[in-house]
Design a protein around this motif. Sequence first.
Motif, PDB file in Angstrom:
ATOM      1  N   THR A 261       0.831  -1.208   0.000  1.00 55.49           N
ATOM      2  CA  THR A 261       0.000   0.000   0.000  1.00 55.49           C
ATOM      3  C   THR A 261       0.861   1.252   0.000  1.00 55.49           C
ATOM      4  O   THR A 261       0.623   2.201  -0.766  1.00 55.49           O
ATOM      5  CB  THR A 261      -0.935  -0.002   1.220  1.00 55.49           C
ATOM      6  OG1 THR A 261      -1.791  -1.144   1.174  1.00 55.49           O
ATOM      7  CG2 THR A 261      -1.787   1.259   1.255  1.00 55.49           C
ATOM      8  N   LEU A 262       1.866   1.267   0.878  1.00 60.57           N
ATOM      9  CA  LEU A 262       2.748   2.428   0.957  1.00 60.57           C
ATOM     10  C   LEU A 262       3.553   2.615  -0.315  1.00 60.57           C
ATOM     11  O   LEU A 262       3.809   3.749  -0.744  1.00 60.57           O
ATOM     12  CB  LEU A 262       3.700   2.282   2.155  1.00 60.57           C
ATOM     13  CG  LEU A 262       3.131   2.530   3.546  1.00 60.57           C
ATOM     14  CD1 LEU A 262       4.190   2.228   4.608  1.00 60.57           C
ATOM     15  CD2 LEU A 262       2.641   3.962   3.694  1.00 60.57           C
ATOM     16  N   ASP A 263       3.964   1.508  -0.934  1.00 58.85           N
ATOM     17  CA  ASP A 263       4.773   1.598  -2.144  1.00 58.85           C
ATOM     18  C   ASP A 263       4.004   2.315  -3.250  1.00 58.85           C
ATOM     19  O   ASP A 263       4.545   3.203  -3.934  1.00 58.85           O
ATOM     20  CB  ASP A 263       5.179   0.202  -2.590  1.00 58.85           C
ATOM     21  CG  ASP A 263       6.224   0.219  -3.689  1.00 58.85           C
ATOM     22  OD1 ASP A 263       7.272   0.863  -3.508  1.00 58.85           O
ATOM     23  OD2 ASP A 263       5.990  -0.403  -4.737  1.00 58.85           O
ATOM     24  N   ALA A 264       2.738   1.949  -3.418  1.00 63.71           N
ATOM     25  CA  ALA A 264       1.917   2.604  -4.435  1.00 63.71           C
ATOM     26  C   ALA A 264       1.711   4.076  -4.101  1.00 63.71           C
ATOM     27  O   ALA A 264       1.795   4.957  -4.980  1.00 63.71           O
ATOM     28  CB  ALA A 264       0.574   1.891  -4.562  1.00 63.71           C
ATOM     29  N   ARG A 265       1.465   4.349  -2.840  1.00 61.32           N
ATOM     30  CA  ARG A 265       1.211   5.724  -2.403  1.00 61.32           C
ATOM     31  C   ARG A 265       2.447   6.606  -2.563  1.00 61.32           C
ATOM     32  O   ARG A 265       2.367   7.734  -3.063  1.00 61.32           O
ATOM     33  CB  ARG A 265       0.752   5.699  -0.946  1.00 61.32           C
ATOM     34  CG  ARG A 265       0.495   7.052  -0.330  1.00 61.32           C
ATOM     35  CD  ARG A 265       0.026   6.860   1.088  1.00 61.32           C
ATOM     36  NE  ARG A 265       0.178   8.054   1.889  1.00 61.32           N
ATOM     37  CZ  ARG A 265       0.146   8.069   3.207  1.00 61.32           C
ATOM     38  NH1 ARG A 265      -0.027   6.938   3.873  1.00 61.32           N
ATOM     39  NH2 ARG A 265       0.282   9.196   3.872  1.00 61.32           N
ATOM     40  N   LEU A 266       3.603   6.083  -2.154  1.00 57.88           N
ATOM     41  CA  LEU A 266       4.830   6.862  -2.242  1.00 57.88           C
ATOM     42  C   LEU A 266       5.265   7.063  -3.689  1.00 57.88           C
ATOM     43  O   LEU A 266       5.864   8.086  -4.032  1.00 57.88           O
ATOM     44  CB  LEU A 266       5.948   6.184  -1.447  1.00 57.88           C
ATOM     45  CG  LEU A 266       5.797   6.219   0.073  1.00 57.88           C
ATOM     46  CD1 LEU A 266       6.836   5.320   0.735  1.00 57.88           C
ATOM     47  CD2 LEU A 266       5.913   7.648   0.602  1.00 57.88           C
ATOM     48  N   GLY A 267       4.991   6.067  -4.527  1.00 50.92           N
ATOM     49  CA  GLY A 267       5.322   6.224  -5.933  1.00 50.92           C
ATOM     50  C   GLY A 267       4.641   7.424  -6.541  1.00 50.92           C
ATOM     51  O   GLY A 267       5.239   8.178  -7.326  1.00 50.92           O
ATOM     52  N   GLU A 268       3.379   7.639  -6.175  1.00 49.61           N
ATOM     53  CA  GLU A 268       2.635   8.785  -6.693  1.00 49.61           C
ATOM     54  C   GLU A 268       3.053  10.081  -6.008  1.00 49.61           C
ATOM     55  O   GLU A 268       3.117  11.136  -6.641  1.00 49.61           O
ATOM     56  CB  GLU A 268       1.136   8.565  -6.490  1.00 49.61           C
ATOM     57  CG  GLU A 268       0.567   7.395  -7.295  1.00 49.61           C
ATOM     58  CD  GLU A 268      -0.918   7.219  -7.063  1.00 49.61           C
ATOM     59  OE1 GLU A 268      -1.486   7.997  -6.258  1.00 49.61           O
ATOM     60  OE2 GLU A 268      -1.515   6.312  -7.670  1.00 49.61           O
ATOM     61  N   LEU A 269       3.348  10.000  -4.716  1.00 51.65           N
ATOM     62  CA  LEU A 269       3.634  11.205  -3.939  1.00 51.65           C
ATOM     63  C   LEU A 269       4.998  11.802  -4.249  1.00 51.65           C
ATOM     64  O   LEU A 269       5.129  13.018  -4.442  1.00 51.65           O
ATOM     65  CB  LEU A 269       3.531  10.886  -2.440  1.00 51.65           C
ATOM     66  CG  LEU A 269       3.850  12.023  -1.471  1.00 51.65           C
ATOM     67  CD1 LEU A 269       2.802  13.128  -1.593  1.00 51.65           C
ATOM     68  CD2 LEU A 269       3.913  11.501  -0.032  1.00 51.65           C
ATOM     69  N   CYS A 270       6.035  10.945  -4.296  1.00 51.18           N
ATOM     70  CA  CYS A 270       7.391  11.484  -4.402  1.00 51.18           C
ATOM     71  C   CYS A 270       8.324  10.583  -5.199  1.00 51.18           C
ATOM     72  O   CYS A 270       9.557  10.697  -5.071  1.00 51.18           O
ATOM     73  CB  CYS A 270       7.981  11.732  -3.010  1.00 51.18           C
ATOM     74  SG  CYS A 270       8.059  10.261  -1.958  1.00 51.18           S
ATOM     75  N   GLY A 271       7.757   9.695  -5.998  1.00 57.04           N
ATOM     76  CA  GLY A 271       8.600   8.762  -6.718  1.00 57.04           C
ATOM     77  C   GLY A 271       9.337   7.820  -5.790  1.00 57.04           C
ATOM     78  O   GLY A 271      10.447   7.361  -6.098  1.00 57.04           O
ATOM     79  N   GLY A 272       8.715   7.523  -4.645  1.00 57.91           N
ATOM     80  CA  GLY A 272       9.380   6.744  -3.601  1.00 57.91           C
ATOM     81  C   GLY A 272       9.060   5.270  -3.642  1.00 57.91           C
ATOM     82  O   GLY A 272       8.294   4.801  -4.492  1.00 57.91           O
ATOM     83  N   ARG A 273       9.644   4.537  -2.684  1.00 55.70           N
ATOM     84  CA  ARG A 273       9.467   3.098  -2.574  1.00 55.70           C
ATOM     85  C   ARG A 273       9.244   2.709  -1.119  1.00 55.70           C
ATOM     86  O   ARG A 273       9.777   3.335  -0.198  1.00 55.70           O
ATOM     87  CB  ARG A 273      10.702   2.343  -3.080  1.00 55.70           C
ATOM     88  CG  ARG A 273      10.989   2.431  -4.560  1.00 55.70           C
ATOM     89  CD  ARG A 273       9.906   1.787  -5.411  1.00 55.70           C
ATOM     90  NE  ARG A 273       9.560   0.446  -5.008  1.00 55.70           N
ATOM     91  CZ  ARG A 273      10.171  -0.663  -5.445  1.00 55.70           C
ATOM     92  NH1 ARG A 273      11.179  -0.564  -6.300  1.00 55.70           N
ATOM     93  NH2 ARG A 273       9.770  -1.864  -5.059  1.00 55.70           N
ATOM     94  N   ALA A 274       8.486   1.626  -0.918  1.00 55.02           N
ATOM     95  CA  ALA A 274       8.323   1.010   0.394  1.00 55.02           C
ATOM     96  C   ALA A 274       8.453  -0.493   0.222  1.00 55.02           C
ATOM     97  O   ALA A 274       7.816  -1.079  -0.655  1.00 55.02           O
ATOM     98  CB  ALA A 274       6.967   1.359   1.014  1.00 55.02           C
ATOM     99  N   VAL A 275       9.290  -1.120   1.036  1.00 50.75           N
ATOM    100  CA  VAL A 275       9.518  -2.559   0.959  1.00 50.75           C
ATOM    101  C   VAL A 275       9.629  -3.133   2.365  1.00 50.75           C
ATOM    102  O   VAL A 275       9.873  -2.411   3.329  1.00 50.75           O
ATOM    103  CB  VAL A 275      10.820  -2.896   0.185  1.00 50.75           C
ATOM    104  CG1 VAL A 275      10.731  -2.438  -1.257  1.00 50.75           C
ATOM    105  CG2 VAL A 275      12.038  -2.275   0.875  1.00 50.75           C
TER     106      VAL A 275
END
Length: 403
Positions: A261-275
């Motif tokens: 969930t966070l990975d998808a959210r961060l990708g949109e927010l700041c080009g980020g990743r969560a693993v």
Amino acid sequence: MSERIITPRNRGFLFLDAHPAGCTRLVNDMWRSVAARPAEVLGEDAPVALVIGSSSGYGLAATVAGLARAGIRGVGVSFEKAPTERRTGTAGWYRTAATAELAEQAGREMHFLNGDAFSDAMKDQVADLIEERFGRLDHLIYSVAAPRRTDPETGVTYASALKPIGATARTQTLVFDEDGKPDVREVSTEPADEDEIAQTVAVMGGTDWERWVSHLAGRGLLAQGFSTAALSYIGSPLTADIYRQGTIGAAKAHLERTARTLDARLGELCGGRAVTSVNGAAVTQSSTAIPGIALYTGLLRGVLGGDMVSPVDQLSELWDQLTGVRPLETDEEGRVRLDTWELTDKVQDAVAERWQAATTETITDLADLDWFRGSVRQLYGFSVPGVDYSASVETDVAWPASR
């Protein structure tokens, strides 16, 4: 001054005091074992990191490896007890002081905060510090193992349980008597009810990790390309009934869903990743409390010997991936796998063979018990090579002051 000679006093795997000099030497040895990058990025361009659970286990390894290899600056959060007239501080108290000293010597700006990571007050304190000192956050490592958590919104306190799900689990476990002699015995653990499962997930799942990310995002502190990793464990089929298929496993599954969930959210927010980062077996203060894990880890060491990969080496690999030295590699579930050395068929078959043969009479031939006992003692600063335990040592060590 509060100098005295400290001798180990323990109840099973739990020690009542910690040795400051031993804890310091252990952190120094960890730091020296890390291979620094040939060209480190320092100063204002150095990555800014937050490590939650920075004083012990894999969180400590993440902090030391991040400082020594990746050149991070930032904040570490943990919950430790200060020394008193009667008792030493916790081992994590002394490890944090030692880590802070090494960071300062290396020119890394690292601040250490002591308190409840689950609370909104700590989240505010960290956010304020990051905003004031750094202006952004590049990485967040989440490594919290706690027996209970109070929800800051509702005030409800949840308690975790180490139980199987669905049926009674019977497993072999390793204990030591007062003279240090090993005993392999079978223990039975009754299955958890639905409330115990839910409470364990509330404590050890991804809820607080997500709250941290949301809090920092709400303050506008996440840098472009921000990455976050929650440290996890899967382990062997030999321990699955009580671990991965039990209440802890339910919490880990929730952690992995949170990562997606966070990975998808961060990708949109700041080009980020969560693993999630799945680490290999190690002797930690939390793992020794789980039935079967002590026996398994001792047998694994008996099979692999020095080929076991240390936590600090595993976290060095994670930092390389998070900071772009190597590509971020994940499995089909979106997990970084740092445990592949442990879970090969060859290794697991050898450990399973020893597991089946393990008895009180045979265990000394099958497991590396000297290493295991020494590793447990080192969690509290004892049995660390190069430390004179006959000498008095200062126990009243101050918590690192922010610079």
